[in-house]
Write a protein that holds these residues in place. Sequence first.
Motif, short mmCIF file in Angstrom:
data_model
loop_
_atom_site.label_atom_id
_atom_site.label_comp_id
_atom_site.label_asym_id
_atom_site.label_seq_id
_atom_site.Cartn_x
_atom_site.Cartn_y
_atom_site.Cartn_z
N MET A 78 0.84 -1.21 0.00
CA MET A 78 0.00 0.00 0.00
C MET A 78 0.86 1.25 0.00
SD MET A 78 -3.32 0.24 0.02
CE MET A 78 -3.98 1.51 1.06
N ARG A 79 0.70 2.08 -1.05
CA ARG A 79 1.46 3.32 -1.05
C ARG A 79 0.89 4.34 -0.08
NH1 ARG A 79 0.75 4.65 -6.67
NH2 ARG A 79 1.83 6.61 -6.45
N ASP A 80 -0.39 4.14 0.28
CA ASP A 80 -1.03 5.07 1.23
C ASP A 80 -0.19 5.24 2.50
OD1 ASP A 80 -2.99 5.20 -0.53
OD2 ASP A 80 -4.62 4.88 0.89
N ALA A 81 0.47 4.12 2.89
CA ALA A 81 1.23 4.16 4.13
C ALA A 81 2.35 5.19 4.06
CB ALA A 81 1.80 2.78 4.42
N GLU A 82 2.86 5.41 2.83
CA GLU A 82 3.93 6.41 2.68
C GLU A 82 3.41 7.82 2.95
OE1 GLU A 82 5.72 6.24 -1.19
OE2 GLU A 82 5.48 4.07 -1.19
N TRP A 83 2.14 7.99 2.81
CA TRP A 83 1.58 9.34 2.95
C TRP A 83 1.01 9.57 4.34
CZ3 TRP A 83 -0.95 7.75 -2.20
CH2 TRP A 83 0.04 7.76 -3.20
N SER A 84 1.71 9.01 5.30
CA SER A 84 1.24 9.09 6.68
C SER A 84 1.32 10.52 7.23
CB SER A 84 2.04 8.14 7.56
OG SER A 84 3.41 8.49 7.47
N HIS A 85 1.98 11.43 6.47
CA HIS A 85 2.00 12.83 6.92
C HIS A 85 0.65 13.51 6.67
CE1 HIS A 85 2.76 12.94 2.62
NE2 HIS A 85 2.36 14.20 2.61
N LEU A 86 -0.20 12.83 5.88
CA LEU A 86 -1.50 13.42 5.56
C LEU A 86 -2.59 12.83 6.45
CD1 LEU A 86 -1.35 13.27 1.64
CD2 LEU A 86 -1.13 15.32 3.07
N PRO A 87 -3.65 13.59 6.74
CA PRO A 87 -4.78 13.00 7.45
C PRO A 87 -5.39 11.89 6.60
CG PRO A 87 -5.03 15.40 7.22
CD PRO A 87 -3.85 15.00 6.41
N GLU A 88 -6.04 10.94 7.23
CA GLU A 88 -6.54 9.77 6.51
C GLU A 88 -7.46 10.11 5.35
OE1 GLU A 88 -8.17 6.36 8.74
OE2 GLU A 88 -6.43 6.70 10.05
N ASP A 89 -8.29 11.13 5.53
CA ASP A 89 -9.24 11.43 4.45
C ASP A 89 -8.56 12.08 3.24
OD1 ASP A 89 -8.78 13.56 6.22
OD2 ASP A 89 -10.56 14.63 5.53
N VAL A 90 -7.35 12.57 3.40
CA VAL A 90 -6.65 13.21 2.28
C VAL A 90 -5.75 12.21 1.54
CG1 VAL A 90 -5.19 15.17 1.60
CG2 VAL A 90 -6.70 15.39 3.56
N ARG A 91 -5.35 11.15 2.25
CA ARG A 91 -4.41 10.17 1.65
C ARG A 91 -4.84 9.63 0.29
NH1 ARG A 91 -2.78 6.90 7.09
NH2 ARG A 91 -2.42 8.82 8.21
N PRO A 92 -6.11 9.25 0.14
CA PRO A 92 -6.51 8.73 -1.19
C PRO A 92 -6.28 9.76 -2.29
CG PRO A 92 -8.24 8.33 0.44
CD PRO A 92 -7.21 9.19 1.10
N LEU A 93 -6.38 11.04 -1.96
CA LEU A 93 -6.20 12.09 -2.98
C LEU A 93 -4.76 12.14 -3.48
CD1 LEU A 93 -8.21 15.01 -1.29
CD2 LEU A 93 -8.97 13.53 -3.16
#
Length: 307
Positions: free
Chosen positions: A1-16
């Motif tokens: 999951m690349r989402d995990a890399e974007w842990s600096h973002l709030p969860e609702d913004v990660r998919p964006l």
Amino acid sequence: MRDAEWSHLPEDVRPLAALDAEQRIAHIRAKRWVDYPHAARVLGRLEEIYAQPRSERMENLLLIGQSGMGKTTLIRKFERQSSVVIKGVGTFRLQPVVVMLMPHDPTGPRFFSQLLKAVGVPPIDTFEVGAPRESTVLRVLAELQTKVIVIDELNSVLAASPRQQRRFLQLLRWLSNELRVALVGVGVPETRHALLSDDQLRSRFMNLDLPEWEEGAELTRFVTRLIWSLPLRGPSPIDSPRVMQLLVGRTGGITLGICKAIERAAIAAIRSGAERVDYGALQSQEVWDGLEPPPATVRRRQRSGRG
Ligand SMILES: Nc1ncnc2c1ncn2[C@@H]1O[C@H](COP(=O)(O)OP(=O)(O)OP(=O)(O)O)[C@@H](O)[C@H]1O
Ligand SMILES: [Mg+2]
């Protein structure tokens, strides 16, 4: 999951963050609401205005702030929060809060047309050829159960002659008495002068300021929340005092300039592949084109020793 890399973002913004560059840029350009303590205080006061029982003497509010401070954004948020849609047989709409724009020509007919436009009544539905009548306005607002009328850019009234201004204030007084609605006037600091000539109205308006930003924890939080809402793939280190100093120094503490500069830097960061905004990015002249504060704001801040 690349989402995990974007842990600096709030969860609702990660998919964006997974979207392609152009989609993410479109998202950055879209309107958004970022919360901050002063806005919450203003919204609290607006809620109080809204919650007061109808009476002959409604408490009104004058919301004052420099151009670009976020007054319109705030009252639109208030409008959204208080909208009521009752679904049943057909859809029955109530509009407890009406936000209208002050016409440049503050005559009764113009004001009423603008008011009806704000509630979505097209001129053809007012059953009148020409100017809408007072009775129409009263009927429509009673049907919509309007409790608060917000008049944005109330400062426009200052462009009229003193006599026209006095007439307009009489009209406001009539609206408030006849309909028992609360009025919220919104405008730049000069708007205060608009109410001076009517003692009765003036004493019924509470003043509320949306002051310019100063360096400090509240601004740092606002900027941090703003950057969190933008789908950049890397974390942006912009919560430092020197960044706040730069933002306040270049904008005079005006929200519009602060938001635009950060949004432009974020778009540039997507285009360049940097995917982050930092102090260096915010120093780029491209970010600031056309965003210098109005000279009056700077002068005022310097006089009061804040600039
Ligand atoms: N709470 C907020 N969250 C995110 N962005 C905001 C917020 N408040 C203001 N902004 C930004 O600042 C810009 C200017 O805000 P707005 O148009 O509400 O200012 P204004 O006080 O009504 O100015 P004017 O007096 O010129 O009408 C907005 O377009 C938006 O980019
Ligand atoms: Mg505005």
